[in-house]
Design a protein around this motif. Sequence first.
Motif, PDB file in Angstrom:
ATOM      1  N   ILE A  58       0.891  -1.159  -0.013  1.00 27.01           N
ATOM      2  CA  ILE A  58      -0.116  -0.170   0.034  1.00 27.01           C
ATOM      3  C   ILE A  58       0.905   1.034   0.052  1.00 27.01           C
ATOM      4  O   ILE A  58       0.682   2.257  -0.886  1.00 27.01           O
ATOM      5  N   ALA A  59       1.940   1.233   0.823  1.00 23.86           N
ATOM      6  CA  ALA A  59       2.625   2.505   0.993  1.00 23.86           C
ATOM      7  C   ALA A  59       3.286   2.948  -0.296  1.00 23.86           C
ATOM      8  O   ALA A  59       3.531   3.973  -0.718  1.00 23.86           O
ATOM      9  N   LYS A  60       3.577   1.591  -0.905  1.00 22.52           N
ATOM     10  CA  LYS A  60       4.601   1.769  -2.243  1.00 22.52           C
ATOM     11  C   LYS A  60       3.626   2.686  -3.304  1.00 22.52           C
ATOM     12  O   LYS A  60       4.201   3.554  -4.251  1.00 22.52           O
ATOM     13  N   LYS A  61       2.353   2.559  -3.238  1.00 20.50           N
ATOM     14  CA  LYS A  61       1.433   2.978  -4.378  1.00 20.50           C
ATOM     15  C   LYS A  61       1.410   4.663  -3.804  1.00 20.50           C
ATOM     16  O   LYS A  61       0.903   5.253  -4.776  1.00 20.50           O
ATOM     17  N   PRO A  68      13.261   6.006  -2.057  1.00 24.33           N
ATOM     18  CA  PRO A  68      13.667   4.639  -2.741  1.00 24.33           C
ATOM     19  C   PRO A  68      12.878   3.508  -2.023  1.00 24.33           C
ATOM     20  O   PRO A  68      12.763   3.527  -0.743  1.00 24.33           O
ATOM     21  N   LEU A  69      12.409   2.333  -2.804  1.00 18.30           N
ATOM     22  CA  LEU A  69      11.743   1.208  -2.196  1.00 18.30           C
ATOM     23  C   LEU A  69      12.493   0.305  -1.175  1.00 18.30           C
ATOM     24  O   LEU A  69      11.880   0.041  -0.203  1.00 18.30           O
ATOM     25  N   ASP A  70      13.947   0.403  -1.310  1.00 20.33           N
ATOM     26  CA  ASP A  70      14.446  -0.522  -0.142  1.00 20.33           C
ATOM     27  C   ASP A  70      14.357   0.493   1.182  1.00 20.33           C
ATOM     28  O   ASP A  70      14.380  -0.222   2.106  1.00 20.33           O
ATOM     29  N   ASN A 217      -2.911  15.038   8.909  1.00 15.80           N
ATOM     30  CA  ASN A 217      -1.985  14.634   7.947  1.00 15.80           C
ATOM     31  C   ASN A 217      -1.994  13.452   7.246  1.00 15.80           C
ATOM     32  O   ASN A 217      -2.020  12.382   7.698  1.00 15.80           O
ATOM     33  N   ILE A 218      -1.966  13.612   5.981  1.00 13.03           N
ATOM     34  CA  ILE A 218      -2.311  12.376   5.164  1.00 13.03           C
ATOM     35  C   ILE A 218      -1.134  11.314   5.543  1.00 13.03           C
ATOM     36  O   ILE A 218      -1.772  10.280   5.092  1.00 13.03           O
ATOM     37  N   SER A 219       0.037  11.565   5.820  1.00 10.88           N
ATOM     38  CA  SER A 219       0.805  10.364   6.071  1.00 10.88           C
ATOM     39  C   SER A 219       0.747   9.669   7.455  1.00 10.88           C
ATOM     40  O   SER A 219       1.224   8.697   7.665  1.00 10.88           O
ATOM     41  N   ARG A 220      -0.132  10.384   8.124  1.00 11.71           N
ATOM     42  CA  ARG A 220      -0.623   9.510   9.302  1.00 11.71           C
ATOM     43  C   ARG A 220      -1.751   8.804   9.018  1.00 11.71           C
ATOM     44  O   ARG A 220      -2.201   7.754   9.641  1.00 11.71           O
ATOM     45  N   LEU A 221      -2.735   9.342   8.051  1.00  9.88           N
ATOM     46  CA  LEU A 221      -4.030   8.537   7.591  1.00  9.88           C
ATOM     47  C   LEU A 221      -3.718   7.323   6.632  1.00  9.88           C
ATOM     48  O   LEU A 221      -4.335   6.205   7.062  1.00  9.88           O
ATOM     49  N   ILE A 222      -2.812   7.324   5.864  1.00  6.09           N
ATOM     50  CA  ILE A 222      -2.459   6.265   4.859  1.00  6.09           C
ATOM     51  C   ILE A 222      -2.191   5.159   5.573  1.00  6.09           C
ATOM     52  O   ILE A 222      -2.746   4.013   5.528  1.00  6.09           O
TER      53      ILE A 222
END
Length: 437
Positions: A58-61, A68-70, A217-222
Amino acid sequence: MIYFSTNKTSTPVSIKKATLEGLAPDGGLYVPSGVPGFSLPELELLEGGNFRSIAFAIAKKFVGGEIPLDHLGDIIDSCYPFETPLVELEKGTFIEELFSGPTLAFKDYGARFLARLTGYFASEERKLITVLVATSGDTGSAVAYGFQGIPNTRVVLLYPSGKVSRLQEQQLTTAGGNVHALEVQGDFDDCQRLVKQAFVDPELRELLTLTSANSINISRLIPQSFYYAWASLHLKAEYGMENPVFSVPSGNYGNLTAGVLARMMGFPIGHFIAASNANDSVTRYLEEGRYEPRPTIATLSTAMDVGNPSNFARLRHFYNNDYRAMGSDITGISVSDEDTTAAIRDIYNRYGYIVDPHTAVGFHALEEYRKQSGNRSPGIVLSTAHPAKFLEVIEEALERKIEIPERLRVVLEKEKKANLIGTDYRELADFLKHLDR
């Protein structure tokens, strides 16, 4: 992925800018320009996966391309070293325990992810980020522990005096280091209003780089969508059950919004129950189509005592302000303190299982929904906090002592450190202007 404001007058931004700003300049909440979907083959591949593999997918999307993915994989691994148990009380009725993290509350899922993203982006920008948070309890402690020691960040927590449990207050006022607590002589809505005023104060924004760790904050919601996705797939893989009804204890409605996001991505979720206490503005909206917030009412489920929930703006966005469309996916049920206490007793007597008052609200709402609708789909109640965080309520309801986990006992012995302020915004602005100076 591009993010824009629900007020639609700010310039669209990247996930980095949305994370570091928290609230959009026009006062709106950031939402993704489009919700990424998972195909059936993708979901089938994830069915047998563990929590971290689903979280990474999910986070990747949402974040992929900016981290970076790693490194993103390392962030996910460091965020979630703990389990997310799905406990079956009886056939078709489950509790998803979201309190295995360091502060024993579901807010750990979002706060830890946000802290690491903020730290990563702050180091890229070479800025000191001031994280400003209004809390009705568990948000504050999760943010305090999530950001503790994260380079290039400092945290200011606002909480309503006398309206959080003692354990919650101890957690959010004893973190120390780069974490500062402000005890506000008002209710949660006052705290939230003060935070919003700070974000639109041009003089303050000139002095400080502000962001929020609230679910605005969207990065706490995701990351809160991770445990809906995990539970829906785990339910199918382990129990052969599909399309569960999630009963969500709801205060500021970030948790429910994250569930809606998971469903929009394609995860097999049937329906939601917005389980509120006496603060029922969204329940009334779902019934009548009119949103009329009222002053906050104090209840036993203190973390849900929110009269004017911020994340409702995102819910309305996702449903194009159509309350009937929202109501087809979400049923609102308000639960009294009397029914909350009765549910705590009932769950213990029937299953030998102890829940906190917020989980009790969710359980009672699921029972009511089944009576009203006749829907016998599998039901999952989100358990948002360890019962030991609400000792007084639980011990009075069950007439027995509750064991306190060691990590909470240690916190109780620490000295509370908090500055007392009123509800006048000038007091908050003055504190922030002189912070660490």
